[in-house]
Motif scaffolding. Structure first.
Motif, short mmCIF file in Angstrom:
data_model
loop_
_atom_site.label_atom_id
_atom_site.label_comp_id
_atom_site.label_asym_id
_atom_site.label_seq_id
_atom_site.Cartn_x
_atom_site.Cartn_y
_atom_site.Cartn_z
N THR A 1 3.93 -9.83 -4.60
CA THR A 1 2.82 -8.89 -4.40
C THR A 1 1.50 -9.62 -4.38
O THR A 1 1.06 -10.18 -5.39
CB THR A 1 2.81 -7.85 -5.54
OG1 THR A 1 4.11 -7.30 -5.72
CG2 THR A 1 1.83 -6.73 -5.22
N ARG A 2 0.83 -9.61 -3.24
CA ARG A 2 -0.51 -10.20 -3.15
C ARG A 2 -1.57 -9.24 -3.68
O ARG A 2 -2.53 -9.65 -4.33
CB ARG A 2 -0.83 -10.57 -1.70
CG ARG A 2 0.07 -11.66 -1.12
CD ARG A 2 -0.42 -12.11 0.24
NE ARG A 2 0.49 -13.06 0.86
CZ ARG A 2 0.53 -14.36 0.62
NH1 ARG A 2 -0.33 -14.86 -0.26
NH2 ARG A 2 1.38 -15.14 1.22
N SER A 3 -1.40 -7.96 -3.39
CA SER A 3 -2.30 -6.94 -3.93
C SER A 3 -1.57 -5.60 -3.89
O SER A 3 -0.59 -5.43 -3.17
CB SER A 3 -3.61 -6.87 -3.14
OG SER A 3 -3.39 -6.32 -1.84
N LEU A 4 -2.09 -4.66 -4.69
CA LEU A 4 -1.53 -3.32 -4.77
C LEU A 4 -2.62 -2.31 -4.49
O LEU A 4 -3.69 -2.35 -5.10
CB LEU A 4 -0.95 -3.08 -6.18
CG LEU A 4 -0.67 -1.62 -6.59
CD1 LEU A 4 0.45 -1.03 -5.74
CD2 LEU A 4 -0.33 -1.54 -8.08
N THR A 5 -2.35 -1.39 -3.55
CA THR A 5 -3.23 -0.25 -3.32
C THR A 5 -2.42 1.01 -3.51
O THR A 5 -1.43 1.24 -2.81
CB THR A 5 -3.84 -0.27 -1.91
OG1 THR A 5 -4.60 -1.47 -1.73
CG2 THR A 5 -4.75 0.93 -1.71
N SER A 6 -2.85 1.84 -4.46
CA SER A 6 -2.17 3.09 -4.79
C SER A 6 -3.07 4.24 -4.37
O SER A 6 -4.19 4.37 -4.86
CB SER A 6 -1.89 3.15 -6.30
OG SER A 6 -1.21 4.32 -6.67
N ILE A 7 -2.58 5.06 -3.43
CA ILE A 7 -3.38 6.14 -2.84
C ILE A 7 -2.83 7.49 -3.27
O ILE A 7 -1.63 7.73 -3.18
CB ILE A 7 -3.40 6.04 -1.30
CG1 ILE A 7 -3.84 4.64 -0.85
CG2 ILE A 7 -4.31 7.11 -0.70
CD1 ILE A 7 -3.77 4.44 0.66
N PHE A 8 -3.70 8.40 -3.67
CA PHE A 8 -3.37 9.73 -4.20
C PHE A 8 -2.02 9.76 -4.91
O PHE A 8 -1.13 10.53 -4.59
CB PHE A 8 -3.50 10.87 -3.18
CG PHE A 8 -3.01 10.64 -1.78
CD1 PHE A 8 -1.68 10.45 -1.48
CD2 PHE A 8 -3.92 10.69 -0.72
CE1 PHE A 8 -1.24 10.31 -0.18
CE2 PHE A 8 -3.49 10.54 0.60
CZ PHE A 8 -2.14 10.35 0.86
N SER A 9 -1.93 8.90 -5.95
CA SER A 9 -0.69 8.76 -6.70
C SER A 9 -0.98 8.85 -8.19
O SER A 9 -2.09 9.22 -8.61
CB SER A 9 0.00 7.45 -6.34
OG SER A 9 1.33 7.43 -6.81
N THR A 10 0.01 8.49 -9.01
CA THR A 10 -0.09 8.67 -10.45
C THR A 10 0.90 7.73 -11.15
O THR A 10 1.90 7.35 -10.54
CB THR A 10 0.21 10.13 -10.84
OG1 THR A 10 0.15 10.28 -12.26
CG2 THR A 10 1.58 10.56 -10.36
N PRO A 11 0.65 7.38 -12.41
CA PRO A 11 1.63 6.58 -13.14
C PRO A 11 2.76 7.40 -13.74
O PRO A 11 3.73 6.85 -14.24
CB PRO A 11 0.80 5.93 -14.24
CG PRO A 11 -0.30 6.90 -14.49
CD PRO A 11 -0.60 7.54 -13.17
N ALA A 12 2.65 8.74 -13.69
CA ALA A 12 3.68 9.60 -14.28
C ALA A 12 3.55 11.01 -13.70
O ALA A 12 2.43 11.48 -13.48
CB ALA A 12 3.53 9.67 -15.80
N VAL B 1 0.86 -1.18 0.00
CA VAL B 1 0.00 0.00 0.00
C VAL B 1 0.90 1.23 0.00
O VAL B 1 1.74 1.38 0.89
CB VAL B 1 -0.93 0.02 1.24
CG1 VAL B 1 -1.77 1.30 1.25
CG2 VAL B 1 -1.80 -1.22 1.28
N GLY B 2 0.73 2.11 -0.98
CA GLY B 2 1.59 3.29 -1.06
C GLY B 2 0.80 4.56 -1.23
O GLY B 2 -0.22 4.59 -1.93
N GLY B 3 1.26 5.63 -0.57
CA GLY B 3 0.62 6.92 -0.69
C GLY B 3 1.51 7.93 -1.40
O GLY B 3 2.67 8.08 -1.03
N SER B 4 0.99 8.60 -2.42
CA SER B 4 1.71 9.64 -3.15
C SER B 4 2.96 9.03 -3.82
O SER B 4 2.83 8.09 -4.59
CB SER B 4 2.05 10.80 -2.22
OG SER B 4 2.43 11.95 -2.94
N LEU C 1 -6.18 -1.72 -6.31
CA LEU C 1 -7.14 -0.74 -5.84
C LEU C 1 -6.49 0.63 -5.92
O LEU C 1 -5.33 0.81 -5.55
CB LEU C 1 -7.51 -1.06 -4.38
CG LEU C 1 -8.32 -0.02 -3.60
CD1 LEU C 1 -9.73 0.10 -4.18
CD2 LEU C 1 -8.38 -0.40 -2.11
N VAL C 2 -7.23 1.61 -6.41
CA VAL C 2 -6.75 3.00 -6.49
C VAL C 2 -7.70 3.87 -5.68
O VAL C 2 -8.91 3.89 -5.93
CB VAL C 2 -6.68 3.48 -7.95
CG1 VAL C 2 -6.21 4.93 -8.01
CG2 VAL C 2 -5.74 2.58 -8.76
#
Length: 305
Positions: free
Chosen positions: A147-158, A127-130, A248-249
Motif C-alpha cells: 500500500t503506497r497510500s489509502l483513500t477512504s471515501i464515504f466509509s467508516t471503520p465500523a 482508493v475505496g468508496g463505501s 486521506l478520508v
C-alpha cells in the motif's frame, strides 16, 4: 466453489482482464500507461466497477497514474458465490452478532491483492468508496507493504459508526429489479434519497449505468453476502491506530447512508490522516466534485513519490 453466472454478459466495449484468488476470479479494467504507478479503485455494496466513471478515471490518468477498477466478488463479471446461498441476517435485525457471513472484508481485500499480483506491481495507491473504503482499509491493514497510500471515501471503520438514517436504509432495501428498466428506476429512486442534495442528480447517466450493470450481472443474493461481510467483520478502529500508510478520508457532509461521523471516525483512528468533507455531498460522487476529489487523491499519491 464460485461460478460465473450464465446471465452475465461481458461488456465488449472495454477490455476486461481477470485475476484469480483461489476459486475466485476477479474482473478488472485498466486505464493509462503500464509504466505509471497504479491507483486501484474499489467500489461499494452491490456496486460494480462502472460506478468509477471512465471520465473520473481519466482525471487520475491525466495526473500520471495507471488506474485500475475492479468488480468485487459477488458482483458484475467477477465470480458469484451462488452455492454459498443466503446468509442468515436475523441476528443483525435484533442487534446481535452476525455469524453466518460467507466471507469477510479481509477476504475481499485479498481479492484486491490478487489483482495487484496479476498487474505485476509491488504496491498501489488503494482508493475505496463505501464498502470499498472498508475493503481498502483492510487492504492497508493486512498488506501495508503493498500500500503506497489509502483513500477512504464515504466509509467508516465500523458499521455501527455513521449508521444510515431510516430513510436511507429503506432506500437501500428497495425490492430487487426484474428487468433493465426496473434496475434504472430502482437506482434513481435510491439515489434521490442517498445522493447529494447539493448537486443535481445525473439521472440519464445513472439510468444508463444501471441498465449496463443489470446486463453484466445483477445479483441480490450476492449483495446480501457482501452486506453480511460488512457486519461480521467488526470494528477496525483499534487496528487502524497502528496504520502508518499515508491516509486521506473524503466524506460528504450530507451523506445519509454512511453519515459524516463514519468519515470522522476513520480519520481520527489513523495517525496523521487528512479529512476533507464536502457540503451538499451525499453518498455518491457528483460530477461537479470530480476535479476536487481527484485533486485530493493525486496530491496524496504524489506526496509518496
Amino acid at each position: 466453489m464460485g461460478t460465473a453466472r450464465p446471465d452475465m454478459q461481458e461488456d465488449t466495449s472495454v477490455t476486461i482482464e481477470y485475476a484469480d484468488n483461489g476459486d475466485i476470479r476477479l474482473a478488472y479494467e485498466s486505464f493509462g500507461s503500464a509504466d505509471d504507478p497504479v491507483i486501484l479503485l474499489v467500489m461499494g455494496l452491490g456496486t460494480q466497477m462502472l460506478a468509477w466513471d471512465e471520465a473520473f478515471c481519466a482525471l487520475l490518468v491525466d495526473g500520471g497514474y495507471r488506474v485500475v477498477r475492479m468488480d468485487n466478488r459477488d458482483i458484475g463479471l467477477s465470480t458469484h458465490l451462488d452455492a454459498a446461498g443466503l446468509p442468515d441476517m436475523t441476528p443483525m435485525q435484533s442487534g446481535g452478532l452476525l455469524t453466518d457471513a460467507k466471507y469477510l472484508l479481509s477476504d475481499m481485500a485479498q481479492d484486491a491483492v490478487a489483482v495487484v499480483d496479476t498487474l505485476g506491481v509491488d504496491a498501489v495507491h488503494v482508493v475505496g468508496g463505501s464498502m470499498g473504503g472498508m475493503i481498502a482499509q483492510e487492504f492497508a491493514l493486512n498488506h501495508p507493504d503493498r500500500t503506497r497510500s489509502l483513500t477512504s471515501i464515504f466509509s467508516t471503520p465500523a458499521p455501527r459508526i455513521g449508521s444510515p438514517t431510516r430513510e436511507a436504509m429503506a432506500a437501500l432495501m428497495l425490492p430487487p429489479a426484474r428487468s433493465e428498466d426496473e434496475a434504472a428506476d430502482r437506482a434513481v429512486a435510491m439515489y434521490r434519497v442517498v445522493g447529494s442534495p447539493g448537486y443535481p442528480l445525473d439521472e440519464q447517466s445513472l439510468r444508463e449505468r444501471s441498465r449496463q450493470a443489470y446486463r453484466r450481472g445483477d445479483d441480490p443474493a450476492g449483495t446480501a453476502r457482501q452486506l453480511a461481510a460488512i457486519h461480521a467483520s467488526g470494528d477496525r478502529t483499534e487496528r487502524l491506530a497502528a496504520l502508518t500508510v499515508p491516509t486521506l478520508v473524503l466524506h460528504g457532509q450530507d451523506d445519509p447512508l454512511v453519515r459524516l461521523s463514519g468519515g470522522e471516525a476513520t480519520a481520527a483512528a489513523v495517525p496523521g490522516a487528512t479529512l476533507v468533507t464536502y457540503p451538499g455531498m451525499g453518498h455518491d460522487l457528483p460530477r461537479e466534485l470530480w476535479p476536487a476529489v481527484t485533486a485530493e487523491i493525486l496530491a496524496l499519491a504524489d506526496s509518496t513519490r
